[in-house]
Design a protein around this motif. Structure first.
Motif, mmCIF file in Angstrom:
data_model
loop_
_atom_site.group_PDB
_atom_site.id
_atom_site.type_symbol
_atom_site.label_atom_id
_atom_site.label_comp_id
_atom_site.label_asym_id
_atom_site.label_seq_id
_atom_site.Cartn_x
_atom_site.Cartn_y
_atom_site.Cartn_z
ATOM 1 N N ILE A 1 -6.103 8.072 13.908
ATOM 2 C CA ILE A 1 -6.690 8.934 12.883
ATOM 3 C C ILE A 1 -5.680 9.144 11.760
ATOM 4 C CG2 ILE A 1 -7.531 11.271 12.390
ATOM 5 C CD1 ILE A 1 -8.592 11.323 15.282
ATOM 6 N N THR B 1 -11.634 1.235 4.827
ATOM 7 C CA THR B 1 -11.319 2.208 5.882
ATOM 8 C C THR B 1 -12.526 3.119 6.170
ATOM 9 O OG1 THR B 1 -8.953 2.206 5.359
ATOM 10 C CG2 THR B 1 -9.818 4.173 6.440
ATOM 11 N N ALA C 1 4.217 0.384 1.732
ATOM 12 C CA ALA C 1 4.393 -0.070 3.116
ATOM 13 C C ALA C 1 4.882 -1.507 3.172
ATOM 14 C CB ALA C 1 3.060 0.048 3.854
ATOM 15 N N PRO D 1 -0.190 9.806 -0.109
ATOM 16 C CA PRO D 1 -0.703 10.173 -1.433
ATOM 17 C C PRO D 1 0.408 10.537 -2.418
ATOM 18 C CG PRO D 1 -2.117 11.095 0.246
ATOM 19 C CD PRO D 1 -0.927 10.487 0.974
ATOM 20 N N MET E 1 -4.948 4.432 1.647
ATOM 21 C CA MET E 1 -5.616 3.699 2.734
ATOM 22 C C MET E 1 -5.952 2.279 2.290
ATOM 23 S SD MET E 1 -7.413 6.311 1.481
ATOM 24 C CE MET E 1 -7.202 8.061 1.720
ATOM 25 N N LEU E 2 -6.188 1.456 3.292
ATOM 26 C CA LEU E 2 -6.619 0.083 3.017
ATOM 27 C C LEU E 2 -8.102 0.069 2.647
ATOM 28 C CD1 LEU E 2 -4.796 -1.742 5.941
ATOM 29 C CD2 LEU E 2 -4.192 -1.777 3.519
ATOM 30 N N THR F 1 0.857 -1.191 0.000
ATOM 31 C CA THR F 1 0.000 0.000 0.000
ATOM 32 C C THR F 1 0.896 1.245 0.000
ATOM 33 O OG1 THR F 1 -1.709 -1.162 1.229
ATOM 34 C CG2 THR F 1 -1.799 1.229 1.281
HETATM 35 C C1 LIG Z 1 2.040 5.915 6.792
HETATM 36 S S1 LIG Z 1 0.260 5.847 6.830
HETATM 37 C C2 LIG Z 1 -0.115 7.486 6.268
HETATM 38 C C3 LIG Z 1 -1.589 7.716 6.221
HETATM 39 C C4 LIG Z 1 -1.988 9.160 6.078
HETATM 40 N N1 LIG Z 1 -1.599 9.730 4.811
HETATM 41 C C5 LIG Z 1 -1.468 9.992 7.229
HETATM 42 O O1 LIG Z 1 -0.428 10.638 7.078
HETATM 43 O O2 LIG Z 1 -2.112 10.018 8.292
HETATM 44 C C6 LIG Z 1 -0.170 4.889 5.404
HETATM 45 C C7 LIG Z 1 -0.077 3.411 5.675
HETATM 46 O O3 LIG Z 1 -0.994 3.078 6.723
HETATM 47 C C8 LIG Z 1 -1.477 1.769 6.547
HETATM 48 N N2 LIG Z 1 -2.947 1.849 6.551
HETATM 49 C C9 LIG Z 1 -3.734 2.469 5.649
HETATM 50 N N3 LIG Z 1 -5.035 2.341 5.973
HETATM 51 C C10 LIG Z 1 -5.077 1.626 7.111
HETATM 52 C C11 LIG Z 1 -6.143 1.164 7.948
HETATM 53 N N4 LIG Z 1 -7.418 1.404 7.664
HETATM 54 N N5 LIG Z 1 -5.806 0.449 9.059
HETATM 55 C C12 LIG Z 1 -4.499 0.184 9.350
HETATM 56 N N6 LIG Z 1 -3.462 0.589 8.599
HETATM 57 C C13 LIG Z 1 -3.743 1.305 7.484
HETATM 58 C C14 LIG Z 1 -0.932 1.265 5.217
HETATM 59 O O4 LIG Z 1 0.197 0.447 5.473
HETATM 60 C C15 LIG Z 1 -0.490 2.543 4.515
HETATM 61 O O5 LIG Z 1 0.590 2.304 3.648
#
Ligand SMILES: C[S@@+](CC[C@H](N)C(=O)[O-])C[C@H]1O[C@@H](n2cnc3c(N)ncnc32)[C@H](O)[C@@H]1O
Length: 159
Positions: free
Chosen positions: A93, A119, A154, A25, A115-116, A21
């Motif tokens: 969040i 979500t 990720a 963005p 996001m997954l 993932t």
């Molecule tokens: C580093 S976070 C950044 C998310 C967002 N852009 C932020 O900055 O808050 C992105 C990663 O979170 C994980 N992720 C995305 N959606 C998720 C969810 N619903 N539950 C758990 N992990 C999630 C995935 O591995 C994704 O690559």
């Protein structure tokens, strides 16, 4: 104090598991998804089609627990949690600015999703750069780590 939110919709993306993932963005160009807004909130979508980008606030629903120091995707050494965008947090969040490509039948078509699938969406705000005209002077440990983000995905470290 306890705060209880109900999702206003569900975000659907091509990403079923963490591994692979996009990490942000900015790493997700071309990744498209859609958001199904709950019937009772659809009237609030009026005028949203005038915006090219949206701020999405959502719940990392597959995260549990957290640590005060984590090694972020873009670094090799532990950093204080609140200096990172890690998905395991006391209040799980997430925040992403995505591109809005269409709205129809209570569905938002979006691009640049990180996001997954499944979500829960907590809120939508229009992205208006003029409202946050920050002249950024420093970006902490991200300095030097945010070049060449495209395609960065990720791994399983935040299981
Ligand atoms: C580093 S976070 C950044 C998310 C967002 N852009 C932020 O900055 O808050 C992105 C990663 O979170 C994980 N992720 C995305 N959606 C998720 C969810 N619903 N539950 C758990 N992990 C999630 C995935 O591995 C994704 O690559």
């Amino acid at each position: 104090m306890e705060i209880i939110y109900q999702p206003i919709g569900i975000i659907h993306t091509p990403f079923a598991v963490r591994k692979g993932t996009p990490i942000q963005p900015a790493a997700a160009a071309g990744a498209v998804g859609h958001i199904e807004i709950a019937e009772c909130y659809r009237a609030g979508l009026k005028d949203l089609d005038g915006f090219s980008h949206l701020i999405l606030l959502y719940h990392f629903h597959l995260s549990s627990g957290y640590e005060m120091e984590v090694t972020p995707f873009l670094d090799t050494q532990p950093r204080g949690l609140f200096s990172t965008r890690a998905p395991k947090r006391p209040n799980a969040i997430g925040l992403s600015v995505v591109r809005l490509t269409a709205i129809h039948d209570g569905i938002l078509e979006v691009a640049d999703v990180d996001m997954l699938d499944g979500t829960p969406l907590l809120d939508i705000k229009p992205y208006v750069p003029q409202l946050n005209p920050a002249e950024v002077e420093r970006i902490g440990w991200f300095s030097g780590a945010v070049t060449d983000l495209q395609g960065r995905t990720a791994d399983e470290r935040f299981r």
